[in-house]
Design an enzyme around this catalytic site. Structure first.
Site, PDB file in Angstrom:
ATOM      1  N   ASP A 276       7.015  -3.457  61.077  1.00  0.00           N
ATOM      2  CA  ASP A 276       8.319  -2.942  61.695  1.00  0.00           C
ATOM      3  C   ASP A 276       8.341  -2.642  62.895  1.00  0.00           C
ATOM      4  O   ASP A 276       7.327  -2.330  63.633  1.00  0.00           O
ATOM      5  CB  ASP A 276       8.037  -1.148  60.809  1.00  0.00           C
ATOM      6  CG  ASP A 276       9.349  -0.493  61.136  1.00  0.00           C
ATOM      7  OD1 ASP A 276      10.284  -1.039  61.371  1.00  0.00           O
ATOM      8  OD2 ASP A 276       9.463   0.907  61.054  1.00  0.00           O
TER       9      ASP A 276
ATOM     10  N   MET B 189       0.364  -0.522  60.385  1.00  0.00           N
ATOM     11  CA  MET B 189       0.465  -1.863  59.237  1.00  0.00           C
ATOM     12  C   MET B 189       1.808  -2.358  58.910  1.00  0.00           C
ATOM     13  O   MET B 189       2.797  -1.354  59.003  1.00  0.00           O
ATOM     14  CB  MET B 189      -0.114  -1.367  57.828  1.00  0.00           C
ATOM     15  CG  MET B 189      -0.400  -2.333  56.964  1.00  0.00           C
ATOM     16  SD  MET B 189      -1.146  -1.568  55.352  1.00  0.00           S
ATOM     17  CE  MET B 189      -2.944  -1.185  56.185  1.00  0.00           C
TER      18      MET B 189
ATOM     19  N   HIS C  23       5.536   6.652  61.267  1.00  0.00           N
ATOM     20  CA  HIS C  23       5.783   6.580  59.567  1.00  0.00           C
ATOM     21  C   HIS C  23       4.756   7.773  59.303  1.00  0.00           C
ATOM     22  O   HIS C  23       3.556   7.899  59.483  1.00  0.00           O
ATOM     23  CB  HIS C  23       5.162   5.417  59.254  1.00  0.00           C
ATOM     24  CG  HIS C  23       6.029   4.215  59.669  1.00  0.00           C
ATOM     25  ND1 HIS C  23       5.594   3.120  59.622  1.00  0.00           N
ATOM     26  CD2 HIS C  23       7.129   3.925  60.100  1.00  0.00           C
ATOM     27  CE1 HIS C  23       6.399   1.970  59.994  1.00  0.00           C
ATOM     28  NE2 HIS C  23       7.635   2.682  60.339  1.00  0.00           N
TER      29      HIS C  23
ATOM     30  N   SER D 231       2.085   3.662  63.243  1.00  0.00           N
ATOM     31  CA  SER D 231       2.249   3.964  61.707  1.00  0.00           C
ATOM     32  C   SER D 231       0.901   4.422  61.788  1.00  0.00           C
ATOM     33  O   SER D 231       0.245   5.298  62.234  1.00  0.00           O
ATOM     34  CB  SER D 231       2.680   2.718  60.956  1.00  0.00           C
ATOM     35  OG  SER D 231       2.574   2.968  59.534  1.00  0.00           O
ATOM     36  N   THR D 232       0.046   3.568  60.376  1.00  0.00           N
ATOM     37  CA  THR D 232      -1.269   4.008  60.234  1.00  0.00           C
ATOM     38  C   THR D 232      -2.133   4.228  61.423  1.00  0.00           C
ATOM     39  O   THR D 232      -2.090   3.108  62.353  1.00  0.00           O
ATOM     40  CB  THR D 232      -1.747   2.677  59.360  1.00  0.00           C
ATOM     41  OG1 THR D 232      -1.074   2.399  58.363  1.00  0.00           O
ATOM     42  CG2 THR D 232      -2.990   3.381  58.674  1.00  0.00           C
TER      43      THR D 232
END
Length: 359
Positions: A299, A296, A202, A176-177
């Site tokens: 998930d 972050m 993401h 993600s991030t």
């Protein structure tokens, strides 16, 4: 309706821009931010379709914020600034538009007209970059609205199947991030002829195809934005589209195929790492490798624990090399991880797994 976040340190300018944008039928300002750090939190909270960015801001200037935004969470951004000299440069930094703030001789009517013209000219891009979303949930919401925003468990999208042993090797990666740059680093170091690689990053809708192309040009692995029904091949990787869950299923003659799901968000995300990892566990089981990278939230931690308990090989990026040590930390806390690995070494672990050197 396209939602907008305004980033400007001037309260009066935020108010002016907000009124002007809200007067355009296709756009709605859902929040504003006073600086880059405030904007970062508002982007997470409201997930706007578009941000406007001032260049002269305290704590972090708009150009630096724009570059970080394109690196960590790419999304459509328009710069609204008095620094017209920067107008051409910001397109190289990832902006999709530039609007000069009014000088002393320009009327507010003229400024409003320029904002409207610029934003309306971007609607064709926004249709590609974003999904039409329902109006964002405000801070004061009804109990019904809160229920719509509840965290959905992966069971509600894809059921867990009994433990599966054996099968062809498959590698699944979740991030993600910070994942955009981190994945580029990993893929640069990968070799050809690896088992199929599935990736859930993401990323907003519309950016996944260009990101897949960047990975493809950066690696010996052939990288695709996943489409429904693609047969998984060695030496190829498949990136989840920015608006669909990526899963796999077993086809005829024992081949594995991609299956895209246009369903509800899981762990507040679509695509979701939990959905990908659970699908891989259901189909591939103990012959899979799962890699949890920077990001972050949590998930992927539920399904990664299932993979780990089923005998799959699981690794997580270490805190030192993560932009955000959220998703890896949650997986580690759940006991879902066998090895904790520095970003620089993830490619080596993937290659070793493909050759049967680790398990």
């Amino acid at each position: 309706m396209y939602t907008v976040l305004i980033i400007d340190d001037s309260a009066s300018m935020r108010r002016i821009i907000k009124d002007m944008i809200n007067s355009i039928e296709e756009f709605e300002v859902i929040a504003d931010a006073v600086d880059a750090y405030d904007a970062r939190e508002k982007i997470k909270e409201y997930e706007p379709d578009l941000v406007t960015i001032d260049i002269n801001m305290p704590k972090m200037n708009g150009v630096t914020f724009l570059r970080n935004l394109m690196r960590l969470h790419p999304m459509p951004a328009v710069v609204i600034s008095g620094e017209s000299v920067r107008g051409n440069d910001i397109f190289d930094d990832g902006a999709v538009g530039f609007i000069n703030k009014p000088d002393r001789g320009e009327s507010m009517i003229s400024f409003a007209s320029r904002i409207k013209d610029n934003l309306l000219n971007l609607t064709f891009l926004l249709k590609r970059y974003t999904l039409k979303k329902p109006k964002p949930i405000k801070k004061v919401v009804s109990s019904k609205a809160k229920d719509l925003d509840r965290k959905v468990h992966p069971d509600e999208v894809i059921k867990s199947m009994p433990a599966r042993l054996g099968g062809k090797r498959v590698i699944a990666i979740g991030s993600s991030t910070g994942g955009v740059e981190s994945l580029l680093k990993v893929f640069k170091d990968l070799t050809a002829n690896l088992p199929p690689i599935l990736i859930t990053q993401h990323i907003p809708y519309g950016f996944s195809k260009s990101f897949a192309d960047r990975l493809n040009s950066n690696s010996e692995v052939i990288v695709h934005e996943a489409k429904d029904g693609m047969v998984l091949e060695n030496g190829h990787a498949y990136l989840a589209p920015g608006n669909m869950h990526l899963t796999i299923e077993k086809g005829t003659a024992g081949v594995y195929k991609t299956k895209l799901l246009d369903t509800i968000k899981v762990s507040h995300h679509r695509p979701s790492v939990d959905v990908l990892f659970r699908s891989v566990n259901n189909v591939v089981g103990s012959s899979a490798m799962a890699v949890m990278m920077t990001g972050m939230g949590d998930d992927g931690s539920i399904a990664m624990k299932e993979l780990h308990d089923n005998g799959a090989y699981t690794i997580a990026q270490n805190q030192e090399s993560c932009v955000v040590f959220g998703m890896p930390a949650k997986a580690i806390q759940k006991g879902a991880v066998k090895d904790i690995v520095h970003l620089d070494d993830i490619a080596k672990y993937i290659i070793d797994f493909s050759k049967g050197r680790v398990k």
